[in-house]
Design a protein around this motif. Sequence first.
Motif, PDB file in Angstrom:
ATOM      1  N   LEU A   1       0.906  -1.170   0.245  1.00 36.13           N
ATOM      2  CA  LEU A   1       0.064  -0.029   0.036  1.00 36.13           C
ATOM      3  C   LEU A   1       1.025   1.113   0.048  1.00 36.13           C
ATOM      4  O   LEU A   1       1.741   1.278   0.608  1.00 36.13           O
ATOM      5  CB  LEU A   1      -0.648   0.144   1.282  1.00 36.13           C
ATOM      6  CG  LEU A   1      -2.237  -0.598   1.423  1.00 36.13           C
ATOM      7  CD1 LEU A   1      -2.771  -0.413   2.672  1.00 36.13           C
ATOM      8  CD2 LEU A   1      -3.089  -0.212   0.182  1.00 36.13           C
ATOM      9  N   LYS A   2       0.369   2.235  -0.712  1.00 39.30           N
ATOM     10  CA  LYS A   2       1.084   3.621  -0.860  1.00 39.30           C
ATOM     11  C   LYS A   2      -0.074   4.559  -0.378  1.00 39.30           C
ATOM     12  O   LYS A   2      -1.058   4.541  -1.528  1.00 39.30           O
ATOM     13  CB  LYS A   2       1.792   3.630  -1.838  1.00 39.30           C
ATOM     14  CG  LYS A   2       2.695   4.981  -1.834  1.00 39.30           C
ATOM     15  CD  LYS A   2       3.700   5.025  -3.047  1.00 39.30           C
ATOM     16  CE  LYS A   2       4.496   6.195  -2.840  1.00 39.30           C
ATOM     17  NZ  LYS A   2       5.578   6.467  -4.039  1.00 39.30           N
ATOM     18  N   ARG A   3       0.011   5.516   0.263  1.00 34.42           N
ATOM     19  CA  ARG A   3      -1.029   6.574   0.568  1.00 34.42           C
ATOM     20  C   ARG A   3      -0.473   7.921  -0.462  1.00 34.42           C
ATOM     21  O   ARG A   3       0.658   8.311  -0.454  1.00 34.42           O
ATOM     22  CB  ARG A   3      -1.090   7.055   1.911  1.00 34.42           C
ATOM     23  CG  ARG A   3      -2.089   8.100   2.040  1.00 34.42           C
ATOM     24  CD  ARG A   3      -2.436   8.059   3.521  1.00 34.42           C
ATOM     25  NE  ARG A   3      -3.424   9.370   3.520  1.00 34.42           N
ATOM     26  CZ  ARG A   3      -4.760   9.067   3.767  1.00 34.42           C
ATOM     27  NH1 ARG A   3      -5.163   7.999   3.712  1.00 34.42           N
ATOM     28  NH2 ARG A   3      -5.670  10.223   3.976  1.00 34.42           N
TER      29      ARG A   3
ATOM     30  N   ARG B   1      -4.890  11.412  -2.890  1.00 35.79           N
ATOM     31  CA  ARG B   1      -6.316  11.546  -2.850  1.00 35.79           C
ATOM     32  C   ARG B   1      -6.729   9.976  -2.972  1.00 35.79           C
ATOM     33  O   ARG B   1      -7.638   9.683  -3.448  1.00 35.79           O
ATOM     34  CB  ARG B   1      -6.590  11.989  -4.463  1.00 35.79           C
ATOM     35  CG  ARG B   1      -6.365  13.166  -4.675  1.00 35.79           C
ATOM     36  CD  ARG B   1      -6.888  13.940  -5.771  1.00 35.79           C
ATOM     37  NE  ARG B   1      -6.775  15.592  -5.876  1.00 35.79           N
ATOM     38  CZ  ARG B   1      -7.360  16.340  -6.420  1.00 35.79           C
ATOM     39  NH1 ARG B   1      -8.178  15.863  -7.380  1.00 35.79           N
ATOM     40  NH2 ARG B   1      -7.137  17.590  -6.513  1.00 35.79           N
ATOM     41  N   GLY B   2      -5.765   9.213  -2.102  1.00 36.07           N
ATOM     42  CA  GLY B   2      -6.273   7.959  -1.901  1.00 36.07           C
ATOM     43  C   GLY B   2      -5.133   6.944  -1.632  1.00 36.07           C
ATOM     44  O   GLY B   2      -3.997   7.204  -1.560  1.00 36.07           O
TER      45      GLY B   2
ATOM     46  N   THR C   1      -3.894   2.567  -8.873  1.00 37.42           N
ATOM     47  CA  THR C   1      -4.975   3.081  -7.704  1.00 37.42           C
ATOM     48  C   THR C   1      -5.945   2.068  -7.387  1.00 37.42           C
ATOM     49  O   THR C   1      -6.151   1.086  -8.079  1.00 37.42           O
ATOM     50  CB  THR C   1      -5.854   4.384  -8.450  1.00 37.42           C
ATOM     51  OG1 THR C   1      -6.616   4.849  -7.411  1.00 37.42           O
ATOM     52  CG2 THR C   1      -6.755   3.795  -9.594  1.00 37.42           C
ATOM     53  N   LEU C   2      -6.172   1.794  -6.025  1.00 37.01           N
ATOM     54  CA  LEU C   2      -7.156   1.229  -5.572  1.00 37.01           C
ATOM     55  C   LEU C   2      -8.387   1.853  -5.453  1.00 37.01           C
ATOM     56  O   LEU C   2      -9.472   1.190  -5.070  1.00 37.01           O
ATOM     57  CB  LEU C   2      -6.850   0.910  -4.144  1.00 37.01           C
ATOM     58  CG  LEU C   2      -5.303  -0.168  -4.044  1.00 37.01           C
ATOM     59  CD1 LEU C   2      -4.891  -0.242  -2.510  1.00 37.01           C
ATOM     60  CD2 LEU C   2      -5.547  -1.476  -4.713  1.00 37.01           C
TER      61      LEU C   2
ATOM     62  N   ALA D   1      -7.341  -4.387   1.853  1.00 39.62           N
ATOM     63  CA  ALA D   1      -7.921  -5.868   1.215  1.00 39.62           C
ATOM     64  C   ALA D   1      -7.833  -5.877  -0.107  1.00 39.62           C
ATOM     65  O   ALA D   1      -7.360  -7.079  -0.645  1.00 39.62           O
ATOM     66  CB  ALA D   1      -9.509  -5.972   1.914  1.00 39.62           C
ATOM     67  N   LYS D   2      -8.030  -4.960  -0.945  1.00 41.86           N
ATOM     68  CA  LYS D   2      -7.561  -4.960  -2.210  1.00 41.86           C
ATOM     69  C   LYS D   2      -6.227  -5.213  -2.624  1.00 41.86           C
ATOM     70  O   LYS D   2      -6.057  -5.891  -3.562  1.00 41.86           O
ATOM     71  CB  LYS D   2      -8.226  -3.544  -2.795  1.00 41.86           C
ATOM     72  CG  LYS D   2      -9.552  -3.397  -3.039  1.00 41.86           C
ATOM     73  CD  LYS D   2      -9.961  -2.010  -3.374  1.00 41.86           C
ATOM     74  CE  LYS D   2     -11.407  -1.800  -3.908  1.00 41.86           C
ATOM     75  NZ  LYS D   2     -11.863  -0.662  -4.613  1.00 41.86           N
TER      76      LYS D   2
END
Length: 85
Positions: A5-7, A10-11, A35-36, A46-47
């Motif tokens: 995951l990387k923040r 915008r998401g 993008t997730l 989870a994605k």
Amino acid sequence: MARHLKRRKRGWYFQLDIPAHLRKHFEGRTRIEQTLSTRDEKLAEAKAKHLAGEYKLKFLALEGVPDARQALARDLISSRVGLAT
């Protein structure tokens, strides 16, 4: 937090390094980033775990692991008939 995951502003985004010996199958790219489509951290996690599993299965199939190829074929058939979630 999942390691894939990387923040960003915008998401959340998914990222995974592509093994050097498989990069030719991914147009020479060194990393997969996508993008997730969510701002919710738990949903993003989870994605990301799901995508990491899919890509790792693809990596194994490209390396010639027969069980991985069969699993990919089953997933493809399931998604075509609307059985995959």
